[in-house]
Design a protein around this motif. Structure first.
Motif, PDB file in Angstrom:
ATOM      1  N   PRO A 279      -0.775   7.678  -7.503  1.00  0.00           N
ATOM      2  CA  PRO A 279      -1.919   8.068  -8.339  1.00  0.00           C
ATOM      3  C   PRO A 279      -1.723   7.609  -9.780  1.00  0.00           C
ATOM      4  CG  PRO A 279      -1.291   9.880  -6.904  1.00  0.00           C
ATOM      5  CD  PRO A 279      -0.217   8.834  -6.756  1.00  0.00           C
TER       6      PRO A 279
ATOM      7  N   LEU B 241       1.981   2.502  -3.528  1.00  0.00           N
ATOM      8  CA  LEU B 241       0.987   2.919  -4.514  1.00  0.00           C
ATOM      9  C   LEU B 241       1.164   4.387  -4.893  1.00  0.00           C
ATOM     10  CD1 LEU B 241      -2.216   1.172  -3.091  1.00  0.00           C
ATOM     11  CD2 LEU B 241      -0.856   0.479  -5.078  1.00  0.00           C
TER      12      LEU B 241
ATOM     13  N   ILE C 240      -6.518   4.777  -9.035  1.00  0.00           N
ATOM     14  CA  ILE C 240      -6.194   5.611  -7.882  1.00  0.00           C
ATOM     15  C   ILE C 240      -6.050   7.051  -8.367  1.00  0.00           C
ATOM     16  CG2 ILE C 240      -4.544   6.069  -6.036  1.00  0.00           C
ATOM     17  CD1 ILE C 240      -3.753   3.141  -6.122  1.00  0.00           C
TER      18      ILE C 240
ATOM     19  N   TYR D  82       0.826  -1.209   0.000  1.00  0.00           N
ATOM     20  CA  TYR D  82       0.000   0.000   0.000  1.00  0.00           C
ATOM     21  C   TYR D  82       0.863   1.264   0.000  1.00  0.00           C
ATOM     22  CZ  TYR D  82      -3.522  -3.420   1.334  1.00  0.00           C
ATOM     23  OH  TYR D  82      -4.343  -4.515   1.364  1.00  0.00           O
TER      24      TYR D  82
ATOM     25  N   ILE E 247      -3.834  10.086  -3.307  1.00  0.00           N
ATOM     26  CA  ILE E 247      -3.533   9.403  -2.051  1.00  0.00           C
ATOM     27  C   ILE E 247      -3.247  10.457  -0.989  1.00  0.00           C
ATOM     28  CG2 ILE E 247      -2.011   7.788  -0.848  1.00  0.00           C
ATOM     29  CD1 ILE E 247      -1.407   6.478  -3.529  1.00  0.00           C
TER      30      ILE E 247
ATOM     31  N   LEU F 209      -7.004   6.171   0.104  1.00  0.00           N
ATOM     32  CA  LEU F 209      -6.898   5.937  -1.338  1.00  0.00           C
ATOM     33  C   LEU F 209      -8.169   6.442  -2.008  1.00  0.00           C
ATOM     34  CD1 LEU F 209      -5.564   2.248  -1.243  1.00  0.00           C
ATOM     35  CD2 LEU F 209      -4.226   4.371  -1.239  1.00  0.00           C
ATOM     36  N   CYS F 210      -8.048   7.501  -2.774  1.00  0.00           N
ATOM     37  CA  CYS F 210      -9.193   8.056  -3.502  1.00  0.00           C
ATOM     38  C   CYS F 210      -9.273   7.346  -4.848  1.00  0.00           C
ATOM     39  CB  CYS F 210      -9.021   9.561  -3.700  1.00  0.00           C
ATOM     40  SG  CYS F 210      -8.752  10.472  -2.163  1.00  0.00           S
ATOM     41  N   ILE F 211     -10.329   6.577  -5.059  1.00  0.00           N
ATOM     42  CA  ILE F 211     -10.403   5.719  -6.236  1.00  0.00           C
ATOM     43  C   ILE F 211     -11.681   5.964  -7.028  1.00  0.00           C
ATOM     44  CG2 ILE F 211      -8.948   3.919  -5.249  1.00  0.00           C
ATOM     45  CD1 ILE F 211     -11.415   2.401  -4.446  1.00  0.00           C
TER      46      ILE F 211
END
Length: 282
Positions: free
Chosen positions: A155, A153, A169, A150, A172, A221-223
């Motif tokens: 964007p 990760l 993603i 994690y 973040i 996490l903005c997904i």
């Protein structure tokens, strides 16, 4: 990260069939709900399965065998029924033409699906009801401890959730703790339906392992769901194969009297038919 594509295909098939059965798909398989739900039926006789063989009746649940047949067809470039069909000279030419057409569909749409799956950066599992909320667009932020995969990760990366839905993603956000994250982010974007930060904090902690609490930060996490989903390609395959193609993959041969939506019977039904009492006519 290496994602096992064969497992994804099985979960994608399960997702497509269940969506059709529940009446909530954004696609039309052209199959009855009864047919789709029958593919999930279990059979008591499979609790002690016989050694694998392509002869005889396929074990239940049939969707697992169907998934394997699709995957083997895609990998081998040949139409691969999981179970041997009775060879019939009458109509053999017509059947061969159909199998060539089915194979082309599997290869074309299957290649699209596999290409998409190979672009993924992470596999993530999310429990219900949060998975459904994510699928429906209510949940748009996932909280994770900043550890291991994690923490690597970025964007723009693609993740697959529960082996069937792909998300990008978008951004973040890093926070000191889940409490800090819940106070800063929109609570309903993380945990739709949860009314307080205290309740949300308890839920997030219950969903993560205790050893992960040693992390020095957490990630929001903005997904967002991507327009092209691998299940769309698989749904096109299932729709194109229709009853006859799916039955063919399960080793069920069509004859003049074949019921259009028939499926191989469970082994327990066949076994029980041999122990019925014999009642000769008086």
């Amino acid at each position: 990260m290496i994602i096992k594509l064969e497992d994804c295909v099985q979960e994608l098939l399960k997702f497509v069939l269940q969506s059709s059965t529940n009446g909530t798909p954004d696609f039309d398989l052209g199959l009855s709900s009864a047919f789709c739900s029958s593919l999930f039926k279990h059979d008591p006789s499979t609790s002690n399965p016989l050694p694998y063989s392509k002869a005889g009746v396929p074990p239940y649940p049939l969707y697992e065998r169907l998934s394997l047949a699709l995957w083997e067809s895609l990998c081998s470039g040949t139409f691969c029924p999981m179970y041997e069909k009775m060879l019939m000279k009458n109509g053999e030419s017509s059947l061969k033409q159909k199998e060539e057409m089915w194979l082309k569909l599997i290869m074309d749409k299957g290649s699209e699906m596999v290409q998409m799956l190979r672009t993924l950066n992470l596999e993530l599992y999310i429990d219900e009801p949060f998975f459904t909320q994510l699928k429906d667009g209510q949940k748009t932020v996932e909280g994770k401890y900043a550890l291991g995969k994690y923490d690597r990760l970025e964007p723009g990366m693609l993740i697959i959730v529960n082996k069937c839905l792909v998300f990008e993603i978008l951004d973040i956000h890093r926070y000191v703790s889940f409490s800090d994250m819940l106070e800063s982010e929109n609570l309903q974007s993380i945990l739709p339906g949860v009314e307080s930060i205290d309740e949300g904090l308890q839920i997030l902690k219950s969903l993560n392992r205790e050893d992960e609490e040693m992390a020095d930060s957490v990630l929001a996490l903005c997904i967002s769901s991507v327009p092209f989903q691998p299940y769309i390609s698989l749904a096109a395959i299932i729709s194109g194969l229709s009853y006859e193609g799916l039955q063919g993959l399960l080793g069920l041969a069509h004859t003049a009297g074949t019921v259009a939506d028939a499926l191989p019977p469970p082994r327990s039904a066949l076994l029980s038919s041999f122990v019925l009492p014999y009642k000769p006519e008086a």
